[in-house]
Design a protein around this motif. Sequence first.
Motif, PDB file in Angstrom:
ATOM      1  N   LEU A 243       0.825  -1.211   0.000  1.00 15.05           N
ATOM      2  CA  LEU A 243       0.000   0.000   0.000  1.00 15.05           C
ATOM      3  C   LEU A 243       0.859   1.262   0.000  1.00 15.05           C
ATOM      4  CD1 LEU A 243      -2.639  -1.175   2.627  1.00 15.05           C
ATOM      5  CD2 LEU A 243      -2.899  -1.143   0.150  1.00 15.05           C
ATOM      6  N   GLY A 244       2.126   1.124   0.365  1.00 16.81           N
ATOM      7  CA  GLY A 244       3.030   2.270   0.385  1.00 16.81           C
ATOM      8  C   GLY A 244       3.919   2.358  -0.840  1.00 16.81           C
ATOM      9  N   ASN A 245       3.727   1.443  -1.792  1.00 17.62           N
ATOM     10  CA  ASN A 245       4.544   1.418  -3.012  1.00 17.62           C
ATOM     11  C   ASN A 245       3.863   2.261  -4.098  1.00 17.62           C
ATOM     12  OD1 ASN A 245       5.457   0.692  -5.604  1.00 17.62           O
ATOM     13  ND2 ASN A 245       6.105  -1.321  -4.921  1.00 17.62           N
ATOM     14  N   PRO A 246       4.405   3.445  -4.403  1.00 16.92           N
ATOM     15  CA  PRO A 246       3.674   4.367  -5.288  1.00 16.92           C
ATOM     16  C   PRO A 246       3.509   3.840  -6.714  1.00 16.92           C
ATOM     17  CG  PRO A 246       5.890   5.199  -4.873  1.00 16.92           C
ATOM     18  CD  PRO A 246       5.700   3.995  -3.992  1.00 16.92           C
TER      19      PRO A 246
END
Lengths: 270, 270
Positions: free
Chosen positions: A109-112
């Motif tokens: 979820l934090g991987n753009p």
Amino acid sequence: MKWKRSERLVDMTHYLLEHPQQLIPLTFFAELYQSAKSSISEDLSIVKDTFEERGIGLLVTVPGAAGGVKYIPKMPEEAVKEVMQELLKELSHSDRLLPGGYLFMTDLLGNPELMNRVGKVFASAFCDKEIDVIMTVATKGISIAHAIARHLNVPVVVVRRDNKVTEGSTVSINYVSGSSRRIQTMVLSKRSMQSGQRVLITDDFMKVGGTMNGMKNLLEEFDCTLAGIAVLVEAEHLDERLVDDYYSLVKLKEVNEKDRTIALSEGNYF
Amino acid sequence: MKWKRSERLVDMTHYLLEHPQQLIPLTFFAELYQSAKSSISEDLSIVKDTFEERGIGLLVTVPGAAGGVKYIPKMPEEAVKEVMQELLKELSHSDRLLPGGYLFMTDLLGNPELMNRVGKVFASAFCDKEIDVIMTVATKGISIAHAIARHLNVPVVVVRRDNKVTEGSTVSINYVSGSSRRIQTMVLSKRSMQSGQRVLITDDFMKVGGTMNGMKNLLEEFDCTLAGIAVLVEAEHLDERLVDDYYSLVKLKEVNEKDRTIALSEGNYF
């Protein structure tokens, strides 16, 4: 300064990509590049063909005085499948197993870059559904909501569990969380939505669908309409689901904490 | 299929924009488009000139066998000033005033187009600072963090106030919130960061800087280094600030609840 075609193509591509789902009059480009509308039309047909050939999206031309061109992000089926396969591969690592049968997904979820593609996948599914707002619940759904929003060019509203002064006046509802059957509260700023808006609900994970159902009830308080539901991972379970008609990318079928195995399959996207 | 230059330019522009801060070997494009490396070089010099002319960003060429081309999002000063002016105009509306002298900003944080530009503004400031991770605190900083992350191509980690099972093992610290002088807790998943990483901290609002200082202490627990601080709005106040060396876009100078006026000025970005 008069622009060369090659320069116009580069700049136009950037402009269209940065303004998805917006009707841009041909005169805008003609004035910007000091070029004839006929040249702009030719440019746009090159952009259109390349966007379609390469699976970037559609370029829709609306004729007439109030017309123009609109870029609609739309992923071809193979590209969507690639995203699903990547998620399946990532999520199947046994070190993602958490106590209680949960999966660690915070890094994804934090991987753009990944979120951008996930957002485009869901935006593709809802590109003709006239979405006005994307609603999610704090905290983990926010990155997905923003990723979709960027491609649909609509605002994100974030439902909270607590009331904060920075939200101004709020509307709150109680709902029953699906798995634990506990009464919980959801709060949303009154200024977030206007009545009549069409809302896409999204979250990272859905089991029975209690949170989704809560958001559905909340948007009714605003006289808004549910236009769709998008979840990254749905978990298989025995009870009846509280919501139907949703899109998911991954289905969590079974978690074996003893053997440390995770059984996954593709979601219901197709 | 062999590609025409015009098609290559459109597709290449899209590819570079979707892969910021990544070194792409020329052979990648040469193979993708079935074209000679000399043609690709010419294409890239057109893209480079247009990107720079139009303030889209820089295209840096790294020579040699391990070389390639890298797109670095970088906004020119005038474009940054435009974003600041837009924020000032938006935030000065008296209906944003909330009890206690707070400003309603949730709608701006949910606007994907504005957030994208805010993200590019901060990414421009930190484009050569070798940022590895962007850290923020739930909930309101998340949209800014992701907007910056997209342009710097680095992951986002979200600090929480509570411990959730979905985070796995966590590290938690206590800190003193700046304004209320209360002891609060911050929690971050242990898997979020590796020791030695350079971290950019961001949030939507900063007064004394207690939350920022808490995040600073938290990243020390991970043996990480503070590489920069980015805040959307800083509030003027009398006490000494707990952090220095930050970038802000807007400064909130005074709020008069009786007259319902808001005094703002540009932040310290320049």
